[in-house]
Design a protein around this motif. Structure first.
Motif, PDB file in Angstrom:
ATOM      1  N   PRO A  71       0.800  -1.229   0.000  1.00  0.00           N
ATOM      2  CA  PRO A  71       0.000   0.000   0.000  1.00  0.00           C
ATOM      3  C   PRO A  71       0.834   1.282   0.000  1.00  0.00           C
ATOM      4  N   ASN A  72       2.079   1.242   0.467  1.00  0.00           N
ATOM      5  CA  ASN A  72       2.914   2.442   0.523  1.00  0.00           C
ATOM      6  C   ASN A  72       3.795   2.618  -0.703  1.00  0.00           C
ATOM      7  N   ASN A  73       3.676   1.745  -1.684  1.00  0.00           N
ATOM      8  CA  ASN A  73       4.486   1.828  -2.888  1.00  0.00           C
ATOM      9  C   ASN A  73       3.606   2.297  -4.049  1.00  0.00           C
ATOM     10  N   PRO A  74       3.734   3.564  -4.461  1.00  0.00           N
ATOM     11  CA  PRO A  74       2.872   4.079  -5.528  1.00  0.00           C
ATOM     12  C   PRO A  74       3.155   3.453  -6.896  1.00  0.00           C
ATOM     13  N   LEU A  75       4.284   2.776  -7.042  1.00  0.00           N
ATOM     14  CA  LEU A  75       4.628   2.148  -8.319  1.00  0.00           C
ATOM     15  C   LEU A  75       4.277   0.662  -8.352  1.00  0.00           C
ATOM     16  N   HIS A  76       3.687   0.163  -7.271  1.00  0.00           N
ATOM     17  CA  HIS A  76       3.340  -1.260  -7.215  1.00  0.00           C
ATOM     18  C   HIS A  76       2.382  -1.623  -8.339  1.00  0.00           C
ATOM     19  N   GLY A  77       2.723  -2.658  -9.074  1.00  0.00           N
ATOM     20  CA  GLY A  77       1.872  -3.145 -10.154  1.00  0.00           C
ATOM     21  C   GLY A  77       2.115  -2.460 -11.491  1.00  0.00           C
ATOM     22  N   LEU A  78       3.009  -1.481 -11.529  1.00  0.00           N
ATOM     23  CA  LEU A  78       3.302  -0.777 -12.779  1.00  0.00           C
ATOM     24  C   LEU A  78       4.621  -1.267 -13.364  1.00  0.00           C
ATOM     25  N   LEU A  85       7.853  -0.696 -16.003  1.00  0.00           N
ATOM     26  CA  LEU A  85       8.602   0.458 -16.489  1.00  0.00           C
ATOM     27  C   LEU A  85       8.033   0.943 -17.818  1.00  0.00           C
ATOM     28  N   GLU A  86       7.570   0.019 -18.634  1.00  0.00           N
ATOM     29  CA  GLU A  86       6.971   0.394 -19.920  1.00  0.00           C
ATOM     30  C   GLU A  86       5.707   1.227 -19.724  1.00  0.00           C
ATOM     31  N   LYS A  87       4.858   0.835 -18.782  1.00  0.00           N
ATOM     32  CA  LYS A  87       3.637   1.609 -18.511  1.00  0.00           C
ATOM     33  C   LYS A  87       3.971   2.993 -17.975  1.00  0.00           C
ATOM     34  N   ILE A  88       4.964   3.061 -17.095  1.00  0.00           N
ATOM     35  CA  ILE A  88       5.381   4.344 -16.531  1.00  0.00           C
ATOM     36  C   ILE A  88       5.871   5.266 -17.642  1.00  0.00           C
ATOM     37  N   LEU A  89       6.754   4.747 -18.485  1.00  0.00           N
ATOM     38  CA  LEU A  89       7.329   5.546 -19.560  1.00  0.00           C
ATOM     39  C   LEU A  89       6.268   5.969 -20.567  1.00  0.00           C
ATOM     40  N   THR A  90       5.389   5.066 -20.930  1.00  0.00           N
ATOM     41  CA  THR A  90       4.329   5.374 -21.890  1.00  0.00           C
ATOM     42  C   THR A  90       3.425   6.486 -21.366  1.00  0.00           C
ATOM     43  N   ARG A  91       3.050   6.411 -20.109  1.00  0.00           N
ATOM     44  CA  ARG A  91       2.173   7.439 -19.530  1.00  0.00           C
ATOM     45  C   ARG A  91       2.877   8.794 -19.468  1.00  0.00           C
ATOM     46  N   LEU A  92       4.168   8.790 -19.121  1.00  0.00           N
ATOM     47  CA  LEU A  92       4.923  10.044 -19.088  1.00  0.00           C
ATOM     48  C   LEU A  92       5.044  10.657 -20.479  1.00  0.00           C
ATOM     49  N   VAL A  93       5.264   9.831 -21.493  1.00  0.00           N
ATOM     50  CA  VAL A  93       5.365  10.332 -22.866  1.00  0.00           C
ATOM     51  C   VAL A  93       4.024  10.900 -23.314  1.00  0.00           C
ATOM     52  N   GLU A 104      12.472  17.496 -18.464  1.00  0.00           N
ATOM     53  CA  GLU A 104      12.339  17.088 -17.060  1.00  0.00           C
ATOM     54  C   GLU A 104      13.481  16.169 -16.613  1.00  0.00           C
ATOM     55  N   VAL A 105      13.873  15.245 -17.481  1.00  0.00           N
ATOM     56  CA  VAL A 105      14.929  14.276 -17.173  1.00  0.00           C
ATOM     57  C   VAL A 105      15.921  14.300 -18.330  1.00  0.00           C
ATOM     58  N   ARG A 106      17.075  14.887 -18.106  1.00  0.00           N
ATOM     59  CA  ARG A 106      18.070  15.069 -19.167  1.00  0.00           C
ATOM     60  C   ARG A 106      18.761  13.750 -19.502  1.00  0.00           C
ATOM     61  N   VAL A 107      18.096  12.959 -20.342  1.00  0.00           N
ATOM     62  CA  VAL A 107      18.639  11.692 -20.803  1.00  0.00           C
ATOM     63  C   VAL A 107      18.595  11.720 -22.326  1.00  0.00           C
ATOM     64  N   ASN A 108      19.724  11.496 -22.964  1.00  0.00           N
ATOM     65  CA  ASN A 108      19.815  11.631 -24.419  1.00  0.00           C
ATOM     66  C   ASN A 108      18.846  10.736 -25.185  1.00  0.00           C
ATOM     67  N   CYS A 109      18.489   9.587 -24.635  1.00  0.00           N
ATOM     68  CA  CYS A 109      17.572   8.699 -25.365  1.00  0.00           C
ATOM     69  C   CYS A 109      16.174   9.312 -25.487  1.00  0.00           C
ATOM     70  N   PHE A 110      15.873  10.365 -24.721  1.00  0.00           N
ATOM     71  CA  PHE A 110      14.599  11.072 -24.855  1.00  0.00           C
ATOM     72  C   PHE A 110      14.683  12.188 -25.893  1.00  0.00           C
ATOM     73  N   GLU A 119      11.106   7.346 -12.445  1.00  0.00           N
ATOM     74  CA  GLU A 119      10.112   6.898 -11.469  1.00  0.00           C
ATOM     75  C   GLU A 119       9.704   8.039 -10.535  1.00  0.00           C
ATOM     76  N   ALA A 120      10.663   8.857 -10.119  1.00  0.00           N
ATOM     77  CA  ALA A 120      10.346  10.000  -9.257  1.00  0.00           C
ATOM     78  C   ALA A 120       9.475  11.009  -9.994  1.00  0.00           C
ATOM     79  N   LEU A 121       9.753  11.241 -11.266  1.00  0.00           N
ATOM     80  CA  LEU A 121       8.921  12.145 -12.059  1.00  0.00           C
ATOM     81  C   LEU A 121       7.498  11.606 -12.168  1.00  0.00           C
ATOM     82  N   TYR A 122       7.353  10.316 -12.368  1.00  0.00           N
ATOM     83  CA  TYR A 122       6.027   9.695 -12.450  1.00  0.00           C
ATOM     84  C   TYR A 122       5.252   9.929 -11.141  1.00  0.00           C
ATOM     85  N   ILE A 123       5.919   9.679 -10.039  1.00  0.00           N
ATOM     86  CA  ILE A 123       5.264   9.839  -8.730  1.00  0.00           C
ATOM     87  C   ILE A 123       4.871  11.304  -8.518  1.00  0.00           C
TER      88      ILE A 123
END
Length: 72
Positions: free
Chosen positions: A6-13, A15-23, A34-40, A64-68
């Protein structure tokens, strides 16, 4: 063994779902701001970004922190 987290907001997600939602929310250029990564920035795709994020823990932590911060 399959206990609720219950205290983990990323439980059940995945990485693909997280990235897709952020995009969907920020777009690739916004995500790069927001996140200086060249692959973005250079020829971004879900597949190449996942490959990088799975190998690079600091970048994954930032995504993950950006998602949260964005959706919690």
């Amino acid at each position: 063994m399959n206990q609720a987290q219950p205290n983990n907001p990323l439980h059940g997600l995945t990485l693909e779902k997280i990235l897709t939602r952020l995009v969907e929310h920020y777009g690739w250029s916004g995500l790069y701001r927001e996140v200086r990564v060249n692959c973005f920035d250079n020829d971004p795709s879900i597949k190449s970004s996942l490959k990088f994020l799975r190998k690079t823990q600091w970048a994954r932590d930032k995504v993950e922190a950006l998602y949260i911060n964005t959706f919690s």
